[in-house]
Design a protein around this motif. Structure first.
Motif, mmCIF file in Angstrom:
data_model
loop_
_atom_site.group_PDB
_atom_site.id
_atom_site.type_symbol
_atom_site.label_atom_id
_atom_site.label_comp_id
_atom_site.label_asym_id
_atom_site.label_seq_id
_atom_site.Cartn_x
_atom_site.Cartn_y
_atom_site.Cartn_z
ATOM 1 N N GLN A 67 -25.410 0.171 3.734
ATOM 2 C CA GLN A 67 -26.368 -0.374 5.060
ATOM 3 C C GLN A 67 -25.201 -0.508 6.209
ATOM 4 O O GLN A 67 -25.665 -0.570 7.386
ATOM 5 C CB GLN A 67 -26.607 -1.718 4.827
ATOM 6 C CG GLN A 67 -27.700 -1.799 3.972
ATOM 7 C CD GLN A 67 -28.758 -3.036 3.665
ATOM 8 O OE1 GLN A 67 -27.937 -3.941 3.541
ATOM 9 N NE2 GLN A 67 -29.847 -3.143 2.746
ATOM 10 N N LYS A 68 -23.684 -1.089 6.265
ATOM 11 C CA LYS A 68 -22.917 -1.009 7.570
ATOM 12 C C LYS A 68 -22.619 0.767 7.547
ATOM 13 O O LYS A 68 -22.012 0.885 8.485
ATOM 14 C CB LYS A 68 -21.672 -1.715 6.863
ATOM 15 C CG LYS A 68 -20.671 -2.513 7.921
ATOM 16 C CD LYS A 68 -21.311 -3.187 9.030
ATOM 17 C CE LYS A 68 -20.693 -3.424 9.960
ATOM 18 N NZ LYS A 68 -21.405 -4.216 11.318
ATOM 19 N N GLN A 121 -24.822 2.228 10.195
ATOM 20 C CA GLN A 121 -24.744 1.596 10.743
ATOM 21 C C GLN A 121 -23.626 3.029 11.901
ATOM 22 O O GLN A 121 -23.486 2.444 13.519
ATOM 23 C CB GLN A 121 -24.433 0.828 11.431
ATOM 24 C CG GLN A 121 -25.268 -0.247 11.100
ATOM 25 C CD GLN A 121 -24.671 -1.892 11.020
ATOM 26 O OE1 GLN A 121 -23.673 -2.147 11.859
ATOM 27 N NE2 GLN A 121 -25.899 -2.708 10.404
ATOM 28 N N ARG A 143 -25.041 7.713 10.025
ATOM 29 C CA ARG A 143 -26.661 6.949 10.260
ATOM 30 C C ARG A 143 -26.863 8.373 9.701
ATOM 31 O O ARG A 143 -28.274 7.754 8.916
ATOM 32 C CB ARG A 143 -26.402 6.793 11.753
ATOM 33 C CG ARG A 143 -28.023 6.210 11.896
ATOM 34 C CD ARG A 143 -28.141 5.930 13.729
ATOM 35 N NE ARG A 143 -27.038 4.968 13.912
ATOM 36 C CZ ARG A 143 -26.075 5.809 14.760
ATOM 37 N NH1 ARG A 143 -25.974 7.087 15.009
ATOM 38 N NH2 ARG A 143 -24.840 4.742 15.083
#
Length: 370
Positions: free
Chosen positions: A192-193, A196, A201
Protein backbone atom coordinates in the motif's frame (compact mmCIF):
# COMPACT_ATOMS: atom_id res chain seq x y z
CA UNK A 1 -45.64 -18.64 -14.85
CA UNK A 2 -48.39 -16.18 -14.01
CA UNK A 3 -47.42 -12.83 -12.52
CA UNK A 4 -50.44 -11.42 -10.66
CA UNK A 5 -49.96 -7.88 -9.38
CA UNK A 6 -53.08 -8.19 -7.30
CA UNK A 7 -51.85 -10.89 -4.95
CA UNK A 8 -50.26 -8.43 -2.54
CA UNK A 9 -52.36 -5.29 -3.16
CA UNK A 10 -55.02 -3.83 -5.40
CA UNK A 11 -53.37 -2.06 -8.30
CA UNK A 12 -53.73 1.73 -8.51
CA UNK A 13 -54.68 3.39 -11.79
CA UNK A 14 -54.38 7.16 -12.16
CA UNK A 15 -56.76 8.71 -14.71
CA UNK A 16 -55.62 12.12 -15.93
CA UNK A 17 -58.24 14.11 -17.88
CA UNK A 18 -59.52 17.67 -17.70
CA UNK A 19 -63.09 16.48 -18.36
CA UNK A 20 -64.81 15.09 -15.29
CA UNK A 21 -67.24 13.05 -17.41
CA UNK A 22 -64.34 11.14 -18.97
CA UNK A 23 -62.91 10.37 -15.54
CA UNK A 24 -66.27 9.08 -14.39
CA UNK A 25 -66.44 6.79 -17.41
CA UNK A 26 -63.02 5.35 -16.59
CA UNK A 27 -64.01 4.82 -12.97
CA UNK A 28 -67.18 3.08 -14.06
CA UNK A 29 -65.19 0.64 -16.17
CA UNK A 30 -62.29 -0.04 -13.80
CA UNK A 31 -63.42 0.67 -10.22
CA UNK A 32 -64.49 -2.91 -9.51
CA UNK A 33 -60.99 -4.23 -10.21
CA UNK A 34 -58.64 -1.38 -9.34
CA UNK A 35 -58.21 1.60 -7.08
CA UNK A 36 -58.83 4.48 -9.50
CA UNK A 37 -57.41 7.91 -8.67
CA UNK A 38 -58.11 11.07 -10.68
CA UNK A 39 -56.27 14.24 -11.70
CA UNK A 40 -57.90 17.02 -13.74
CA UNK A 41 -54.65 18.47 -15.11
CA UNK A 42 -51.05 17.59 -15.86
CA UNK A 43 -49.54 19.58 -12.94
CA UNK A 44 -52.01 18.01 -10.49
CA UNK A 45 -51.12 14.56 -11.83
CA UNK A 46 -47.40 15.19 -11.32
CA UNK A 47 -48.01 16.25 -7.72
CA UNK A 48 -50.04 13.12 -7.02
CA UNK A 49 -47.41 10.88 -8.62
CA UNK A 50 -44.62 12.55 -6.63
CA UNK A 51 -46.37 11.61 -3.38
CA UNK A 52 -47.39 8.07 -4.32
CA UNK A 53 -46.64 6.35 -7.60
CA UNK A 54 -49.57 4.58 -9.28
CA UNK A 55 -49.16 1.22 -11.00
CA UNK A 56 -50.48 2.57 -14.31
CA UNK A 57 -51.48 5.95 -15.77
CA UNK A 58 -54.33 6.67 -18.21
CA UNK A 59 -53.38 9.99 -19.77
CA UNK A 60 -55.40 12.39 -21.92
CA UNK A 61 -53.46 14.35 -24.53
CA UNK A 62 -55.44 17.58 -24.98
CA UNK A 63 -55.40 19.41 -21.63
CA UNK A 64 -54.83 23.08 -20.71
CA UNK A 65 -51.63 24.21 -18.91
CA UNK A 66 -49.75 21.03 -19.80
CA UNK A 67 -50.72 18.49 -22.45
CA UNK A 68 -50.39 14.75 -21.99
CA UNK A 69 -47.31 14.53 -24.17
CA UNK A 70 -45.42 16.88 -21.82
CA UNK A 71 -46.62 14.98 -18.74
CA UNK A 72 -45.35 11.75 -20.33
CA UNK A 73 -42.05 13.37 -21.29
CA UNK A 74 -41.43 14.53 -17.71
CA UNK A 75 -42.36 11.19 -16.18
CA UNK A 76 -40.11 9.24 -18.53
CA UNK A 77 -37.22 11.61 -17.84
CA UNK A 78 -37.39 10.91 -14.11
CA UNK A 79 -35.73 7.63 -12.99
CA UNK A 80 -38.26 7.37 -10.17
CA UNK A 81 -41.25 7.31 -12.54
CA UNK A 82 -39.89 6.20 -15.91
CA UNK A 83 -41.07 2.59 -15.45
CA UNK A 84 -44.73 3.43 -14.76
CA UNK A 85 -46.72 2.27 -17.81
CA UNK A 86 -48.62 5.08 -19.50
CA UNK A 87 -51.61 4.54 -21.80
CA UNK A 88 -52.74 7.54 -23.79
CA UNK A 89 -56.54 7.79 -23.75
CA UNK A 90 -57.44 10.50 -26.22
CA UNK A 91 -59.60 11.74 -29.10
CA UNK A 92 -56.44 12.48 -31.08
CA UNK A 93 -56.52 9.33 -33.18
CA UNK A 94 -54.36 10.19 -36.17
CA UNK A 95 -51.50 7.85 -36.92
CA UNK A 96 -48.91 10.55 -36.28
CA UNK A 97 -50.49 11.30 -32.88
CA UNK A 98 -50.22 7.66 -31.84
CA UNK A 99 -46.64 7.44 -33.13
CA UNK A 100 -45.67 10.52 -31.12
CA UNK A 101 -47.17 9.11 -27.94
CA UNK A 102 -45.44 5.78 -28.33
CA UNK A 103 -42.13 7.47 -29.16
CA UNK A 104 -42.31 9.32 -25.85
CA UNK A 105 -42.43 6.02 -24.00
CA UNK A 106 -46.15 5.23 -23.67
CA UNK A 107 -47.01 1.54 -23.76
CA UNK A 108 -50.34 1.92 -25.54
CA UNK A 109 -52.66 4.40 -27.24
CA UNK A 110 -56.46 4.06 -27.00
CA UNK A 111 -58.75 6.31 -28.99
CA UNK A 112 -61.93 7.85 -27.59
CA UNK A 113 -64.80 7.13 -27.39
CA UNK A 114 -63.74 4.42 -24.98
CA UNK A 115 -64.66 0.78 -25.52
CA UNK A 116 -65.02 -0.64 -21.97
CA UNK A 117 -63.95 -4.21 -22.85
CA UNK A 118 -60.87 -2.95 -24.73
CA UNK A 119 -59.93 -0.58 -21.90
CA UNK A 120 -60.26 -3.33 -19.29
CA UNK A 121 -58.15 -5.80 -21.26
CA UNK A 122 -55.45 -3.28 -22.17
CA UNK A 123 -55.11 -2.14 -18.56
CA UNK A 124 -55.06 -5.73 -17.30
CA UNK A 125 -52.44 -6.81 -19.84
CA UNK A 126 -50.12 -3.87 -19.20
CA UNK A 127 -50.34 -4.34 -15.43
CA UNK A 128 -49.42 -7.98 -15.88
CA UNK A 129 -46.50 -7.01 -18.11
CA UNK A 130 -45.34 -4.51 -15.52
CA UNK A 131 -45.61 -7.15 -12.79
CA UNK A 132 -43.51 -9.51 -14.92
CA UNK A 133 -40.83 -6.86 -15.47
CA UNK A 134 -40.79 -5.98 -11.78
CA UNK A 135 -40.51 -9.65 -10.84
CA UNK A 136 -37.63 -10.27 -13.24
CA UNK A 137 -35.86 -7.12 -12.06
CA UNK A 138 -36.23 -8.31 -8.47
CA UNK A 139 -34.95 -11.75 -9.38
CA UNK A 140 -31.93 -10.17 -11.08
CA UNK A 141 -31.22 -8.16 -7.94
CA UNK A 142 -31.49 -11.29 -5.81
CA UNK A 143 -29.24 -13.17 -8.24
CA UNK A 144 -26.65 -10.39 -8.20
CA UNK A 145 -26.72 -10.37 -4.40
CA UNK A 146 -26.24 -14.14 -4.35
CA UNK A 147 -23.36 -13.92 -6.82
CA UNK A 148 -21.68 -11.21 -4.73
CA UNK A 149 -22.25 -13.25 -1.57
CA UNK A 150 -20.86 -16.39 -3.19
CA UNK A 151 -17.89 -14.48 -4.56
CA UNK A 152 -17.21 -13.13 -1.09
CA UNK A 153 -17.51 -16.62 0.38
CA UNK A 154 -15.11 -18.05 -2.20
CA UNK A 155 -12.65 -15.23 -1.55
CA UNK A 156 -12.83 -15.89 2.19
CA UNK A 157 -12.40 -19.61 1.60
CA UNK A 158 -9.41 -18.87 -0.61
CA UNK A 159 -7.88 -16.75 2.15
CA UNK A 160 -8.42 -19.46 4.75
CA UNK A 161 -7.01 -22.12 2.44
CA UNK A 162 -3.86 -20.13 1.78
CA UNK A 163 -3.29 -19.47 5.47
CA UNK A 164 -4.01 -23.11 6.29
CA UNK A 165 -1.53 -24.34 3.69
CA UNK A 166 1.10 -21.95 4.96
CA UNK A 167 0.38 -22.99 8.53
CA UNK A 168 0.83 -26.62 7.54
CA UNK A 169 4.35 -25.87 6.44
CA UNK A 170 5.08 -23.74 9.49
CA UNK A 171 3.54 -26.27 11.88
CA UNK A 172 6.62 -28.42 11.49
CA UNK A 173 8.49 -25.62 13.22
CA UNK A 174 6.41 -24.81 16.34
CA UNK A 175 8.52 -21.79 17.21
CA UNK A 176 7.20 -19.75 14.27
CA UNK A 177 3.89 -18.92 15.95
CA UNK A 178 2.02 -16.12 14.20
CA UNK A 179 4.79 -15.57 11.66
CA UNK A 180 2.40 -16.18 8.75
CA UNK A 181 -0.13 -13.59 9.85
CA UNK A 182 2.50 -10.99 10.66
CA UNK A 183 4.31 -11.34 7.35
CA UNK A 184 1.00 -11.27 5.48
CA UNK A 185 0.11 -7.88 6.97
CA UNK A 186 3.64 -6.55 6.53
CA UNK A 187 3.33 -7.36 2.82
CA UNK A 188 0.01 -5.53 2.64
CA UNK A 189 1.35 -2.46 4.43
CA UNK A 190 4.46 -2.29 2.23
CA UNK A 191 2.41 -2.75 -0.94
CA UNK A 192 0.00 0.00 0.00
CA UNK A 193 2.86 2.38 0.76
CA UNK A 194 4.66 1.44 -2.44
CA UNK A 195 1.44 2.08 -4.37
CA UNK A 196 1.70 5.73 -3.37
CA UNK A 197 4.93 6.14 -5.30
CA UNK A 198 4.95 7.33 -8.89
CA UNK A 199 6.86 4.26 -10.03
CA UNK A 200 4.34 1.70 -8.79
CA UNK A 201 1.09 3.67 -8.56
CA UNK A 202 -0.30 2.34 -11.81
CA UNK A 203 0.62 -1.28 -11.17
CA UNK A 204 -0.20 -1.74 -7.51
CA UNK A 205 -3.95 -1.43 -7.81
CA UNK A 206 -6.19 -2.75 -4.98
CA UNK A 207 -6.74 -6.11 -6.72
CA UNK A 208 -2.99 -6.67 -7.04
CA UNK A 209 -2.41 -5.76 -3.39
CA UNK A 210 -5.21 -8.13 -2.39
CA UNK A 211 -3.60 -10.93 -4.41
CA UNK A 212 -0.21 -10.26 -2.77
CA UNK A 213 -1.86 -10.39 0.65
CA UNK A 214 -3.50 -13.72 -0.17
CA UNK A 215 -0.34 -15.26 -1.58
CA UNK A 216 2.03 -14.24 1.22
CA UNK A 217 1.17 -17.17 3.56
CA UNK A 218 2.61 -19.60 1.02
CA UNK A 219 6.12 -18.11 1.07
CA UNK A 220 7.56 -21.07 2.99
CA UNK A 221 5.16 -23.79 1.85
CA UNK A 222 8.17 -25.68 0.46
CA UNK A 223 9.32 -26.44 4.02
CA UNK A 224 7.06 -29.49 3.93
CA UNK A 225 9.67 -31.07 1.69
CA UNK A 226 12.61 -30.51 4.07
CA UNK A 227 13.54 -33.41 6.34
CA UNK A 228 12.88 -32.97 10.06
CA UNK A 229 16.52 -33.47 11.04
CA UNK A 230 17.38 -30.29 9.18
CA UNK A 231 14.21 -28.24 9.60
CA UNK A 232 14.02 -28.79 13.36
CA UNK A 233 17.74 -28.69 14.10
CA UNK A 234 18.26 -26.33 17.07
CA UNK A 235 21.82 -25.35 16.18
CA UNK A 236 23.59 -23.93 13.17
CA UNK A 237 23.23 -25.91 9.96
CA UNK A 238 26.22 -27.42 8.22
CA UNK A 239 27.00 -26.33 4.69
CA UNK A 240 25.39 -29.46 3.30
CA UNK A 241 22.34 -29.06 5.52
CA UNK A 242 21.95 -25.45 4.48
CA UNK A 243 22.05 -26.45 0.82
CA UNK A 244 19.19 -28.85 1.52
CA UNK A 245 17.30 -26.18 3.47
CA UNK A 246 17.58 -23.84 0.48
CA UNK A 247 15.71 -26.41 -1.58
CA UNK A 248 12.46 -25.38 0.14
CA UNK A 249 12.21 -22.56 -2.40
CA UNK A 250 12.16 -25.06 -5.25
CA UNK A 251 9.83 -27.41 -3.41
CA UNK A 252 7.40 -24.53 -2.87
CA UNK A 253 7.56 -23.41 -6.48
CA UNK A 254 6.95 -26.94 -7.74
CA UNK A 255 3.99 -27.47 -5.41
CA UNK A 256 2.30 -24.28 -6.56
CA UNK A 257 3.05 -25.06 -10.20
CA UNK A 258 1.34 -28.40 -9.71
CA UNK A 259 -1.71 -26.62 -8.29
CA UNK A 260 -1.77 -24.26 -11.28
CA UNK A 261 -1.50 -27.22 -13.62
CA UNK A 262 -4.45 -28.95 -11.94
CA UNK A 263 -6.59 -25.83 -12.30
CA UNK A 264 -5.53 -25.24 -15.90
CA UNK A 265 -5.07 -21.53 -15.14
CA UNK A 266 -3.69 -19.26 -12.45
CA UNK A 267 -5.13 -16.22 -10.75
CA UNK A 268 -2.75 -13.44 -9.78
CA UNK A 269 -2.47 -14.76 -6.25
CA UNK A 270 -1.16 -18.16 -7.43
CA UNK A 271 1.34 -16.53 -9.76
CA UNK A 272 2.49 -14.28 -6.92
CA UNK A 273 2.59 -17.24 -4.54
CA UNK A 274 4.91 -19.09 -6.92
CA UNK A 275 7.16 -16.04 -7.30
CA UNK A 276 7.30 -15.47 -3.56
CA UNK A 277 7.93 -19.11 -2.65
CA UNK A 278 10.75 -19.39 -5.16
CA UNK A 279 12.43 -16.00 -5.00
CA UNK A 280 11.94 -14.34 -1.60
CA UNK A 281 15.48 -15.33 -0.58
CA UNK A 282 17.04 -13.56 -3.57
CA UNK A 283 19.01 -10.40 -2.76
CA UNK A 284 19.16 -7.10 -4.58
CA UNK A 285 22.93 -7.46 -5.18
CA UNK A 286 22.59 -10.97 -6.63
CA UNK A 287 24.02 -12.85 -3.65
CA UNK A 288 20.81 -14.65 -2.72
CA UNK A 289 19.31 -17.96 -3.77
CA UNK A 290 18.17 -20.12 -5.53
CA UNK A 291 18.96 -18.39 -8.83
CA UNK A 292 21.22 -15.52 -7.79
CA UNK A 293 18.89 -12.97 -9.37
CA UNK A 294 19.71 -9.28 -8.92
CA UNK A 295 17.85 -5.98 -8.96
CA UNK A 296 14.51 -5.85 -10.72
CA UNK A 297 15.07 -9.29 -12.22
CA UNK A 298 13.73 -10.42 -8.86
CA UNK A 299 9.90 -10.36 -9.00
CA UNK A 300 8.41 -7.41 -7.13
CA UNK A 301 6.27 -9.75 -5.03
CA UNK A 302 9.41 -11.57 -3.82
CA UNK A 303 11.26 -8.31 -3.12
CA UNK A 304 8.40 -7.14 -0.92
CA UNK A 305 8.21 -10.51 0.84
CA UNK A 306 11.95 -10.46 1.52
CA UNK A 307 11.63 -7.34 3.69
CA UNK A 308 8.60 -8.70 5.52
CA UNK A 309 10.21 -12.08 6.16
CA UNK A 310 13.58 -10.77 7.34
CA UNK A 311 12.04 -8.17 9.66
CA UNK A 312 9.92 -10.84 11.32
CA UNK A 313 12.86 -13.21 11.60
CA UNK A 314 14.90 -10.47 13.28
CA UNK A 315 12.32 -9.63 15.94
CA UNK A 316 11.52 -13.28 16.71
CA UNK A 317 13.33 -15.61 19.08
CA UNK A 318 14.20 -19.04 17.73
CA UNK A 319 15.96 -22.03 19.35
CA UNK A 320 19.15 -20.97 17.61
CA UNK A 321 18.95 -17.19 18.28
CA UNK A 322 17.54 -14.44 20.47
CA UNK A 323 15.14 -11.98 18.87
CA UNK A 324 16.19 -8.36 18.46
CA UNK A 325 14.03 -5.43 19.48
CA UNK A 326 12.10 -3.42 16.93
CA UNK A 327 14.59 -0.55 16.65
CA UNK A 328 17.61 -2.78 16.13
CA UNK A 329 15.70 -4.89 13.59
CA UNK A 330 14.76 -1.74 11.66
CA UNK A 331 18.39 -0.59 11.71
CA UNK A 332 19.57 -3.91 10.29
CA UNK A 333 16.94 -3.76 7.53
CA UNK A 334 17.97 -0.21 6.62
CA UNK A 335 21.62 -1.26 6.43
CA UNK A 336 20.61 -3.77 3.77
CA UNK A 337 19.25 -1.06 1.46
CA UNK A 338 20.75 -1.58 -1.99
CA UNK A 339 22.53 -4.81 -1.04
CA UNK A 340 20.02 -7.24 0.41
CA UNK A 341 16.88 -5.22 -0.36
CA UNK A 342 15.31 -3.10 -3.09
CA UNK A 343 16.06 0.56 -2.22
CA UNK A 344 12.56 1.72 -3.19
CA UNK A 345 10.94 -0.82 -0.91
CA UNK A 346 13.28 0.03 1.96
CA UNK A 347 12.40 3.73 1.63
CA UNK A 348 8.74 2.77 1.97
CA UNK A 349 9.54 0.47 4.88
CA UNK A 350 11.39 3.30 6.64
CA UNK A 351 8.25 5.45 6.39
CA UNK A 352 6.00 2.85 8.05
CA UNK A 353 8.17 1.14 10.65
CA UNK A 354 5.65 2.04 13.36
CA UNK A 355 2.97 0.20 11.41
CA UNK A 356 5.24 -2.86 11.28
CA UNK A 357 5.66 -2.68 15.05
CA UNK A 358 1.89 -2.43 15.52
CA UNK A 359 1.34 -5.49 13.33
CA UNK A 360 3.95 -7.42 15.32
CA UNK A 361 2.21 -6.49 18.56
CA UNK A 362 -1.21 -7.33 17.17
CA UNK A 363 -0.13 -10.86 16.22
CA UNK A 364 2.39 -11.29 19.00
CA UNK A 365 3.33 -14.70 20.30
CA UNK A 366 5.75 -15.79 22.99
CA UNK A 367 8.70 -15.72 20.61
CA UNK A 368 8.12 -12.22 19.25
CA UNK A 369 9.70 -9.25 20.96
CA UNK A 370 8.14 -5.78 20.96
Amino acid sequence: MKMDVYNSKQATVLAVDDTVTNIEVVKGVLANDYLVQAAISGPVALKIIAKQKPDLILLDVMMPEMDGYEVCRQLKADPATKDIPIIFLTAKSQEEDEAKGLSLGAVDYIAKPISPPILKERVKNHLLLKASRDYLAKQNEVLEEKVLERTSQLSSLQDVAMVAMGALAESRDPETGNHIRRTQYYVKALSQKLAQTEKYREYLQPDIISALFKSAPLHDVGKVGVVDSILLKPGKLTEEEFEEMKQHTTYGRDAIEAAIGSLGSADNFLQFAKQIAYSHHEKWDGSGYPQGLAGEDIPLSARIMAVADVYDALISTRPYKVGFGHEKSVAIILEGRGSHFDPDIIDCFNAITEEFQQIAQRFQDKTTLE
